[in-house]
Design an enzyme around this catalytic site. Structure first.
Site, mmCIF file in Angstrom:
data_model
loop_
_atom_site.group_PDB
_atom_site.id
_atom_site.type_symbol
_atom_site.label_atom_id
_atom_site.label_comp_id
_atom_site.label_asym_id
_atom_site.label_seq_id
_atom_site.Cartn_x
_atom_site.Cartn_y
_atom_site.Cartn_z
ATOM 1 C CB CYS A 104 -12.825 8.124 3.778
ATOM 2 S SG CYS A 104 -11.449 7.731 5.063
ATOM 3 N NE ARG A 145 -11.921 10.496 -1.949
ATOM 4 C CZ ARG A 145 -11.169 11.395 -1.571
ATOM 5 N NH1 ARG A 145 -10.892 11.681 -3.324
ATOM 6 N NH2 ARG A 145 -10.794 12.127 -0.814
ATOM 7 C CD1 TRP A 185 -8.305 1.692 2.472
ATOM 8 C CD2 TRP A 185 -7.361 3.153 2.776
ATOM 9 N NE1 TRP A 185 -6.712 0.622 2.067
ATOM 10 C CE2 TRP A 185 -6.453 2.033 2.383
ATOM 11 C CE3 TRP A 185 -6.491 4.586 3.276
ATOM 12 C CZ2 TRP A 185 -4.754 2.834 2.894
ATOM 13 C CZ3 TRP A 185 -5.430 4.320 2.900
ATOM 14 C CH2 TRP A 185 -4.305 3.891 3.077
ATOM 15 C CG ASN A 235 -11.524 12.063 3.574
ATOM 16 O OD1 ASN A 235 -9.938 11.118 4.258
ATOM 17 N ND2 ASN A 235 -10.666 12.551 2.652
ATOM 18 N N GLY A 236 -9.754 11.809 6.615
ATOM 19 C CA GLY A 236 -9.064 12.677 7.610
ATOM 20 C C GLY A 236 -9.086 11.841 8.670
ATOM 21 C CD GLU A 248 4.747 2.356 -12.193
ATOM 22 O OE1 GLU A 248 4.867 2.727 -10.724
ATOM 23 O OE2 GLU A 248 2.903 2.019 -12.231
ATOM 24 C CE LYS A 293 0.329 0.437 -12.014
ATOM 25 N NZ LYS A 293 1.059 0.822 -11.653
ATOM 26 C CD GLU A 295 -0.681 -0.964 -7.629
ATOM 27 O OE1 GLU A 295 -1.309 0.110 -7.037
ATOM 28 O OE2 GLU A 295 -0.633 -0.743 -8.983
ATOM 29 C CG HIS A 317 26.436 -5.564 -5.157
ATOM 30 N ND1 HIS A 317 27.990 -5.509 -5.237
ATOM 31 C CD2 HIS A 317 26.237 -4.879 -6.555
ATOM 32 C CE1 HIS A 317 28.392 -4.708 -6.381
ATOM 33 N NE2 HIS A 317 28.047 -4.904 -6.393
ATOM 34 C CE LYS A 355 -6.528 6.691 -9.934
ATOM 35 N NZ LYS A 355 -5.651 5.564 -10.314
#
Lengths: 396, 596
Positions: free
Chosen positions: B2, B27, B71, B97-98, B469, B473, B476, B492, B591
């Site tokens: 947050c 955030r 968040w 925040n936490g 990666e 990308k 997301e 496989h 982020k």
């Protein structure tokens, strides 16, 4: 006051140096030409700047962002197709109100020239200057500080006062420009010319700096003019046994190795590796991340970023675009040349090689004066290049 | 994860609190709220983005206040679960925040003593504890309350009738901004740069009392702490879009200069100065999360290739709970923000185990820089888009430089080989520029994937992490299901899924795996899956096995992950743009993840 800076054009006659960037982003003295224009405006308190961008606009936007770094507040207007300066002005319309300056982004201009225009306090006005080559520009005939006539690229010698493409206009004129766009009027000058019978257009003469680069070799002179460093600003590491004379700046993270001789004015960017025993002579700028190996000599050159010059190379009056790689022993001496651009020949007194982005050369290449080597060329060892090479040429 | 802002000064707090909060939106942005202390304590909060909160904002008068963007971790996004929270009597407002781990037990105790709860969150217990512990001094009451909680926090509190903002942190970031006649506190320095660049970083376990004219800092046991402020060179404008449609595109195009800045001062001096890299270790362990983990995977390949030193990888969230083998590796931690909770915990764990630690981070002064023996800054500048782009490639740059130094100091990389690698590394900004120059071709290639439901990304060796990666990308930001796979593993299992509606993006670099890749592509083509191949721009063979080819400049294979990463970033960006996705702020993501 606001200013519109026209920066959308490619600058086709400057190819290959405009293959991946617009003309305004060609670096001289290690800063893009447009940055000098923005500084000149900011120095005169004109901080609200609209950049008209088009060709390769990302290069401009990622450099200037919102302008705070340059003390300006920059907004962008996109001209999708390059339909001339009059059209460029109309795309910036929504950002404009009242009086505003119009400045070409591709001419090296200083604060004094802008001050002369702003100081005249007459709208509309056009900034004029003396030129030794008036036939390349719009020649302005002036009577009592008023423009009588503007003749574009005259063949006959009718005067040496030319338009700098810098204007002070207002909202009403913008409307007129807008009405005339599409009626064969592509330049702001043309529109103003057609209005002369109806209104007074002031001509403001400046003795400030105004330099234009039209052809690739012009960049050598523009670069020299841009090198106005005072004293020595050395941020990088200079090893013992290096001689530095005159006005020289050396960027952070650059290492100048022993035995190197540098005679200013010279500017060297950040993160370069120069030497040991390299000679760099006046009016040379070296960009960021450049490597120059031992026993090479670089004189009066414009070297852009990430160029790699192998040992025993000689470069004089030359321009090397980003990422040019020279294995070893390139000879690019300066001399008299007949250079060719767009099927036109030019006799040049003293010029070296003009080499496009990411061109790679083997050992012992010789390039004769005035040759324009395109971008992405591969030139094998021992090749002698005379004349021009297209982009992506492979010569073995 | 947050974002928190606190203000105490002379202007109306609302404008500062909202403006600063917007800069923390990366955030979290599922709900937001604000509390201002004037004649009364007024609170306004709601579900949704800050812009939505702003529209419905009533007149809040007062010069002291706090704000919060959320968040959700504990309690779903809703108006009731949004911060700030107020105690039963309406005297305190608190943002957090936490995570409070023992909140269920505390909540039961507090309810038993008559406290009324209005939300499902862990945070709310704090404000009720505060109410109980208050004996005239908010700071003392907060310290007393925090003693009872287990977990992590950055909190800010205001009290009716006081000009104080009281803040405390444990394992979540807080920074104090020093103004003239006004002071600030926020989760991240970017929130404050519009007002001041003179800041005090709060250390773990510290608390602070902020008034318009003073800032008092305290250590864990309540003793006063004096610290010199830090001047921050970033400016808010660094964080503006500057003509680009999205921060993501802007940040991708900043790649060349970001790389230049990472290498600056590190490349020429690659083997000079003291570094723990020159110490004696027989293995390397790289620890990271998310995109940084993919960078770490590339790091493993290159350190092993360059230096032959065995290198292992671990997710930070796994390492911290692992039992730990009998080894003393050099531990490299990779975290863009330097605030990722799991990576911070892993750094502490590595040090507890007696390992030497080195952090690769982008944020100067971030928490991780104080938790490790040595720091390598990537200097990529602020990144606003949730999806990592320029920070990813600069992490790779850092790993190249470190890998080269490891190889050199451990005798595996000759001086000559080092020179050659260094010379090519110096030219990386140029190669990235050439990839960017090719953006139009990459945009065109999105034709192949924009309508797909699923996309496979395959690669081998050093480009296996790159395809992971690339898939991340695409997932997301474009919400297309994408899987990265080691090309050799295709047969496989996943081969069973291939069909003409499922395009395959394949990285085919002319290295020792090239022939094998071509064979894999033939397998794919046999299932009629369209193939988008990425290879060297002088490779003419690829077009015979792929439907479309994107070229990259010819660099040594070891450096291709950088150029391919940029290519895949652009591919994801243009795909998401064609689909009209909210590129800079994808749903459900934030982020830097400061919860565990």
């Amino acid at each position: 006051m606001k200013a519109v800076v026209l920066a959308a054009g490619e600058g086709t006659r400057l190819r290959p140096f405009t293959v991946s960037r617009p003309k305004v982003m060609i670096p001289v003295g290690n800063r893009p030409i447009l940055e000098y224009v923005v500084s000149a405006l900011v120095d005169n308190g004109v901080r609200d700047i609209v950049l008209v961008v088009g060709y390769r606009k990302e290069r401009i936007m990622s450099h200037f962002a919102d302008g705070k770094k340059f003390g300006a507040k920059i907004a962008y207007a996109v001209q999708e197709k390059q339909l001339g300066t009059a059209h460029a002005l109309t795309v910036a319309k929504r950002h404009l109100d009242g009086d505003f300056l119009v400045v070409a982004g591709d001419n090296l201009i200083d604060g004094r020239a802008i001050a002369d225009l702003v100081g005249c306090r007459r709208v509309p006005a056009i900034l004029v200057t003396k030129s030794e080559t008036p036939s390349k520009y719009g020649v302005v005939q002036v009577e009592n500080e008023k423009v009588v006539r503007i003749i574009e690229k005259p063949e006959a010698k009718i005067g040496n006062i030319i338009s700098t493409g810098t204007y002070w206009l207002n909202k009403e004129l913008l409307r007129t420009v807008e009405e005339n766009v599409g009626r064969d009027m592509i330049g702001i000058t043309q529109v103003l010319q057609s209005l002369i019978p109806m209104m007074a257009l002031s001509a403001v003469h400046t003795t400030g700096r105004w330099i234009d680069a039209v052809y690739p070799w012009d960049l050598i002179g523009v670069n020299a003019a841009a090198l106005t460093i005072r004293g020595q600003e050395i941020a990088g590491t200079v090893e013992s046994g290096v001689t530095i004379k005159g006005n020289v700046s050396i960027g952070a993270g650059t290492r100048i190795r022993s035995g190197t001789y540098i005679e200013g004015p010279v500017t060297i960017g950040e993160g370069c590796d120069i030497g040991p025993s390299v000679t760099i002579l006046p009016s040379t700028s070296v960009g960021d991340g450049v490597q120059i190996d031992s026993f090479s000599l670089v004189s009066n050159c414009l070297i852009m970023n990430n160029v790699d010059i192998g040992s025993h190379s000689h470069l004089s009056h030359s321009v090397l675009d980003d990422g040019v790689t020279i294995s070893t022993g390139l000879a690019a001496p300066a001399g008299m040349a007949f250079a060719k651009v767009e099927d036109e020949f030019f006799k040049l007194e003293r010029v070296g090689a003009l080499i496009g982005e990411a061109t790679e050369m083997g050992a012992g290449v010789v390039i004769s004066p005035g040759s324009i080597v395109g971008s992405g060329c591969r030139i094998g060892s021992g090749v002698r290049v005379t004349g021009n090479l297209e982009n992506k040429s492979v010569v073995v | 994860m947050c974002g928190i802002v606190g203000y105490s000064g002379s202007r109306q707090a609302v404008e500062v609190l909202i403006d600063a909060l917007k800069r923390l939106e990366y955030r979290g942005y599922d709900s937001a709220g604000i509390a201002v202390c004037g004649k009364e304590l007024q609170v306004h909060k709601d579900k949704g983005e800050i812009a939505g909160l702003e529209e419905t904002l009533p007149m809040l008068k007062g010069t002291v206040g706090i704000s919060h963007t959320r968040w959700a971790t504990c309690g779903r996004p809703s108006k009731n679960n949004a911060h700030p929270f107020v105690d039963c009597r309406g005297k305190f407002a608190l943002v957090h925040n936490g995570i409070i781990e023992n909140h269920i037990a505390l909540r039961k105790e507090l309810q038993a003593r008559g406290h009324k709860f209005t939300s499902e969150t862990d945070t709310e217990v704090l404000v009720h504890l505060l109410e109980e512990n208050f004996k005239g001094d908010t700071h003392e009451a907060l310290l007393e309350s925090l003693k009872k909680v287990k977990g992590t926090y950055a909190v800010a509190v205001i009290r009716l009738g006081s000009k104080e903002v009281v803040a405390a942190r444990k394992e979540n970031p807080l920074v104090i901004g020093l103004g003239v006649g006004e002071n600030f506190v926020a989760s991240d320095v970017t929130a404050l740069l519009n007002y001041t660049n003179n800041v005090l970083y709060m250390m773990d376990g510290e608390s602070a009392v902020i008034t318009p004219g003073s800032v008092k800092l305290f250590n864990e046991s309540g003793g006063r702490v004096e610290r010199e402020p830090t001047l921050v060179s970033w400016t808010v404008e660094d964080a503006e879009k500057g003509g680009f449609d999205h921060f993501m595109l802007k940040e991708i195009f900043e790649g060349p200069s970001a790389i230049h800045n990472t290498l600056l001062g590190n490349l020429n001096e690659i083997v000079t100065g003291d570094s723990i890299i020159d110490s004696n270790f027989s293995s390397v362990k790289i620890i990271a999360c998310g995109s940084s983990y993919h960078a770490a995977m590339v790091g493993k390949y290159l350190i092993e290739t360059i230096s032959s030193i065995p290198t292992t990888l671990e997710f930070a969230s796994e390492y911290r709970y692992s039992s730990g083998a009998k080894e003393m590796p050099l531990v490299i931690l990779v975290s863009q923000s330097g605030e990722t909770a799991d990576t911070l915990a892993a750094a502490r764990e590595a040090r507890r185990r007696g390992c030497q630690t080195l952090a690769i981070t982008n944020v100067v002064g971030s928490t991780i820089t104080r938790e490790v023996d040595e720091v390598f800054y990537t200097h990529a500048g602020p990144e606003i888009c949730v999806a990592a782009t320029k920070t990813y490639i600069t992490q790779l740059m850092a790993l190249y430089v470190l890998g080269m130094r490891i190889g050199h100091s451990h005798g595996a990389l000759s001086h000559d080989a080092l020179r050659l690698l260094r010379s090519e590394l110096r030219s990386m900004p140029q190669y990235v520029r050439e990839v960017l120059e090719n953006a139009a071709a990459i945009e065109e290639a999105t034709d192949m994937i924009v309508n797909a439901r699923d996309v496979f990304f395959i690669g081998r060796n050093i480009n296996y992490p790159t395809v992971l990666e690339g898939a991340l990308k695409l997932k997301e930001i474009s919400y297309i299901h994408a899987e990265g796979y080691a090309a050799g593993e295709l047969k496989h299992g996943p081969l069973a899924l291939l069909n003409p509606d499922m395009p395959v993006v394949a990285v085919c670099i002319r290295d020792h795996t090239y022939e094998k890749m071509l064979a894999n592509l033939t397998e794919v083509a046999a299932r009629d899956s369209p193939v988008l191949a990425i290879g060297y721009d002088d490779d003419t063979e690829l077009s015979s096995v792929a439907n479309r080819v994107i070229g990259i400049p010819k660099v040594k294979p070891i450096f291709t992950p950088v150029l391919i990463a940029v290519t895949l970033q652009l591919l994801a960006y243009y795909t998401a743009r064609r689909k009209g996705c909210p590129i800079d702020k994808p749903r459900n993501l934030a982020k830097s993840v400061t919860v565990e």
